[in-house]
Structures are given as structure tokens and as C-alpha cells.
Design a protein around this motif. Sequence first.
Motif, PDB file in Angstrom:
ATOM      1  N   THR A 193       0.835  -1.206   0.000  1.00 54.19           N
ATOM      2  CA  THR A 193       0.000   0.000   0.000  1.00 54.19           C
ATOM      3  C   THR A 193       0.867   1.252   0.000  1.00 54.19           C
ATOM      4  N   TRP A 194       1.917   1.259   0.824  1.00 51.91           N
ATOM      5  CA  TRP A 194       2.819   2.413   0.860  1.00 51.91           C
ATOM      6  C   TRP A 194       3.480   2.634  -0.496  1.00 51.91           C
ATOM      7  N   ALA A 195       3.854   1.545  -1.177  1.00 53.52           N
ATOM      8  CA  ALA A 195       4.449   1.672  -2.507  1.00 53.52           C
ATOM      9  C   ALA A 195       3.437   2.246  -3.489  1.00 53.52           C
ATOM     10  N   GLN A 196       2.218   1.774  -3.413  1.00 51.33           N
ATOM     11  CA  GLN A 196       1.150   2.248  -4.297  1.00 51.33           C
ATOM     12  C   GLN A 196       0.893   3.738  -4.090  1.00 51.33           C
ATOM     13  N   LEU A 197       0.948   4.178  -2.844  1.00 49.38           N
ATOM     14  CA  LEU A 197       0.685   5.584  -2.529  1.00 49.38           C
ATOM     15  C   LEU A 197       1.900   6.477  -2.740  1.00 49.38           C
ATOM     16  N   GLY A 198       3.048   5.877  -3.032  1.00 51.77           N
ATOM     17  CA  GLY A 198       4.252   6.675  -3.243  1.00 51.77           C
ATOM     18  C   GLY A 198       4.953   7.061  -1.961  1.00 51.77           C
ATOM     19  N   ILE A 199       4.615   6.426  -0.847  1.00 50.43           N
ATOM     20  CA  ILE A 199       5.305   6.700   0.419  1.00 50.43           C
ATOM     21  C   ILE A 199       6.743   6.189   0.333  1.00 50.43           C
ATOM     22  N   HIS A 200       6.944   5.111  -0.396  1.00 49.34           N
ATOM     23  CA  HIS A 200       8.290   4.656  -0.727  1.00 49.34           C
ATOM     24  C   HIS A 200       8.295   4.129  -2.158  1.00 49.34           C
ATOM     25  N   ARG A 201       9.502   3.900  -2.696  1.00 47.76           N
ATOM     26  CA  ARG A 201       9.683   3.414  -4.070  1.00 47.76           C
ATOM     27  C   ARG A 201      10.397   2.064  -4.060  1.00 47.76           C
ATOM     28  N   LYS A 202      10.104   1.248  -3.091  1.00 50.00           N
ATOM     29  CA  LYS A 202      10.835   0.001  -2.870  1.00 50.00           C
ATOM     30  C   LYS A 202      10.034  -1.203  -3.357  1.00 50.00           C
ATOM     31  N   PRO A 203      10.720  -2.227  -3.872  1.00 47.10           N
ATOM     32  CA  PRO A 203      10.011  -3.409  -4.361  1.00 47.10           C
ATOM     33  C   PRO A 203       9.431  -4.263  -3.242  1.00 47.10           C
ATOM     34  N   CYS A 204       8.351  -4.941  -3.573  1.00 45.87           N
ATOM     35  CA  CYS A 204       7.677  -5.852  -2.649  1.00 45.87           C
ATOM     36  C   CYS A 204       7.473  -7.187  -3.361  1.00 45.87           C
ATOM     37  N   GLY A 205       7.764  -8.271  -2.671  1.00 45.47           N
ATOM     38  CA  GLY A 205       7.615  -9.566  -3.307  1.00 45.47           C
ATOM     39  C   GLY A 205       7.276 -10.678  -2.348  1.00 45.47           C
ATOM     40  N   PHE A 206       6.925 -11.809  -2.927  1.00 42.50           N
ATOM     41  CA  PHE A 206       6.518 -12.991  -2.188  1.00 42.50           C
ATOM     42  C   PHE A 206       7.379 -14.161  -2.618  1.00 42.50           C
ATOM     43  N   LEU A 207       7.967 -14.860  -1.656  1.00 41.47           N
ATOM     44  CA  LEU A 207       8.647 -16.113  -1.962  1.00 41.47           C
ATOM     45  C   LEU A 207       7.579 -17.198  -1.883  1.00 41.47           C
ATOM     46  N   ASN A 208       7.127 -17.626  -3.036  1.00 44.31           N
ATOM     47  CA  ASN A 208       5.964 -18.514  -3.128  1.00 44.31           C
ATOM     48  C   ASN A 208       6.382 -19.981  -2.957  1.00 44.31           C
ATOM     49  N   ALA A 223      -9.556  -7.409 -11.496  1.00 47.89           N
ATOM     50  CA  ALA A 223     -10.683  -7.685 -12.398  1.00 47.89           C
ATOM     51  C   ALA A 223     -11.946  -6.952 -11.966  1.00 47.89           C
ATOM     52  N   GLU A 224     -12.102  -6.759 -10.669  1.00 45.27           N
ATOM     53  CA  GLU A 224     -13.286  -6.084 -10.141  1.00 45.27           C
ATOM     54  C   GLU A 224     -13.124  -4.570 -10.049  1.00 45.27           C
ATOM     55  N   GLY A 225     -11.992  -4.043 -10.492  1.00 43.86           N
ATOM     56  CA  GLY A 225     -11.808  -2.596 -10.564  1.00 43.86           C
ATOM     57  C   GLY A 225     -11.341  -1.930  -9.286  1.00 43.86           C
ATOM     58  N   PHE A 226     -10.818  -2.704  -8.321  1.00 41.33           N
ATOM     59  CA  PHE A 226     -10.359  -2.113  -7.064  1.00 41.33           C
ATOM     60  C   PHE A 226      -8.852  -1.889  -7.014  1.00 41.33           C
ATOM     61  N   VAL A 227      -8.117  -2.527  -7.887  1.00 41.88           N
ATOM     62  CA  VAL A 227      -6.661  -2.372  -7.953  1.00 41.88           C
ATOM     63  C   VAL A 227      -6.282  -2.150  -9.413  1.00 41.88           C
ATOM     64  N   ASN A 228      -5.483  -1.118  -9.671  1.00 44.42           N
ATOM     65  CA  ASN A 228      -4.995  -0.872 -11.028  1.00 44.42           C
ATOM     66  C   ASN A 228      -3.985  -1.944 -11.419  1.00 44.42           C
ATOM     67  N   ALA A 229      -4.006  -2.342 -12.661  1.00 42.65           N
ATOM     68  CA  ALA A 229      -3.106  -3.378 -13.159  1.00 42.65           C
ATOM     69  C   ALA A 229      -1.639  -3.012 -12.940  1.00 42.65           C
ATOM     70  N   GLU A 230      -1.295  -1.720 -13.020  1.00 39.75           N
ATOM     71  CA  GLU A 230       0.102  -1.335 -12.825  1.00 39.75           C
ATOM     72  C   GLU A 230       0.568  -1.602 -11.396  1.00 39.75           C
ATOM     73  N   TYR A 231      -0.346  -1.555 -10.434  1.00 42.46           N
ATOM     74  CA  TYR A 231       0.041  -1.858  -9.053  1.00 42.46           C
ATOM     75  C   TYR A 231       0.142  -3.360  -8.834  1.00 42.46           C
ATOM     76  N   ARG A 232      -0.643  -4.124  -9.563  1.00 43.94           N
ATOM     77  CA  ARG A 232      -0.476  -5.582  -9.526  1.00 43.94           C
ATOM     78  C   ARG A 232       0.863  -5.957 -10.143  1.00 43.94           C
ATOM     79  N   ALA A 233       1.228  -5.262 -11.212  1.00 39.91           N
ATOM     80  CA  ALA A 233       2.474  -5.571 -11.915  1.00 39.91           C
ATOM     81  C   ALA A 233       3.710  -5.241 -11.086  1.00 39.91           C
ATOM     82  N   MET A 234       3.584  -4.378 -10.082  1.00 49.66           N
ATOM     83  CA  MET A 234       4.752  -4.023  -9.273  1.00 49.66           C
ATOM     84  C   MET A 234       5.120  -5.134  -8.298  1.00 49.66           C
ATOM     85  N   LEU A 235       4.261  -6.136  -8.122  1.00 53.65           N
ATOM     86  CA  LEU A 235       4.513  -7.224  -7.174  1.00 53.65           C
ATOM     87  C   LEU A 235       5.251  -8.367  -7.849  1.00 53.65           C
ATOM     88  N   THR A 236       6.219  -8.908  -7.136  1.00 53.01           N
ATOM     89  CA  THR A 236       6.977 -10.047  -7.629  1.00 53.01           C
ATOM     90  C   THR A 236       6.588 -11.285  -6.840  1.00 53.01           C
TER      91      THR A 236
END
Length: 193
Positions: free
Chosen positions: A119-134, A151-164
Motif C-alpha cells: 500500500t505504501w508503494a502504491q501511494l508513493g510513500i516509498h519506491r521500494k520493491p515488494c515480493g513474495f517467496l511462493n 478484475a473487479e476494478g479495485f486495484v490498477n493493473a500497474e500496481y499488480r504488476a509491481m509485485l513479484t
Amino acid sequence: MMDICVFCGARDGGRPDYMKAARAMGHAIARSGGRLVYGGGHVGMMGAVADATLELGGEVVGVMPHALIEAEIAHRGLTELVEVDSMHARKEKMAALSDGFVALPGGMGTFEEIFEQITWAQLGIHRKPCGFLNVAGYFDAATTLIDHAVAEGFVNAEYRAMLTFAETPEALLEAFDAYAPPRSKWSAEPVTP
């Protein structure tokens, strides 16, 4: 070389793969020359990632509220243990010390911590990567949930794309090295560092 904040369980979990992945993450951070920043515990996956980092000569900074240190769950062999007053102060300090955020399998605290950083990355509070070791598909359901929110319009695709989402620590750290932050949610321009 990045200082990586790892959020993960204070338990071992129900599969040996989880502890193995925690150790692999610690080894990868040490090999990269970065520091591990984490919650400071000696138990469960938290302890495993810290021990593995230290084992290869890496630096480990734990951040823990006084009350948890007094409850004797703090790791006593860290490079540095930072004592703070509250869980909120803990997260703020961990974020300030880190260049990127990784979630390993864990429970409610792990979910809350990584999603706050997203959320902080999405809001621009920081510019740091976020990821999941799946590990063993542990975060498959999170991927489904996030994709559903897009798909339901609550998250922009570009913010989904920022996640690893990656299956190995090396792939995750490699993606972090190549990370380019999205624009801030409330701005047409990328945020400044």
C-alpha cells in the motif's frame, strides 16, 4: 546490494519446505552482500532466516518492541537488535532500514506487514520493491485474490504488476534489482526518492 526486510512466520509451519526456504532466503541475502532486516525473533521461520544469514557472514538487524524482548523471544546473536516502543514503531523502523520487502510463508502478521508495504508503494510513500517467496504454492491464493481485485476494478493493473511472486530467493532478488516503481496513485508522475 540491497538491505532486505523479510516478513515471515514465528512458527515452523506445516511443511519442511517452509524452513528450508527461510534458510535459502537468508543465504541469498548474505551472498548478495545486503543486510537482513526482520522482526528480531529467534523462533520459527524468523529464527531460521536470521541464523542462515549469520551463518554465511551476513549482517542481521532485528527490530522488536520492548514487550516482546522481555518475553524472551528476541534473537540474542544478531548484528544489531533495535528496541522500539510498539508494533507500529517496529514496522516504521523496519521500513526505514530496508531497500525492499519480502514475504515468506506466515500468518496474519506477515500478511498485514507485506500488504502495508504494498500500500505504501502504491501511494508513493516509498519506491521500494515488494515480493513474495511462493514456497510450495503458499501464496497462490494471494495471487488469485489480488487478480480478482484487479478484475473487479479495485486495484490498477500497474500496481499488480509491481509485485513479484517467485519460487526462489535468487529470482526474487534479481527482480528487485530490476524493479522500476510505478507512478504514485495520486500523481501522474513517478514519485521522487
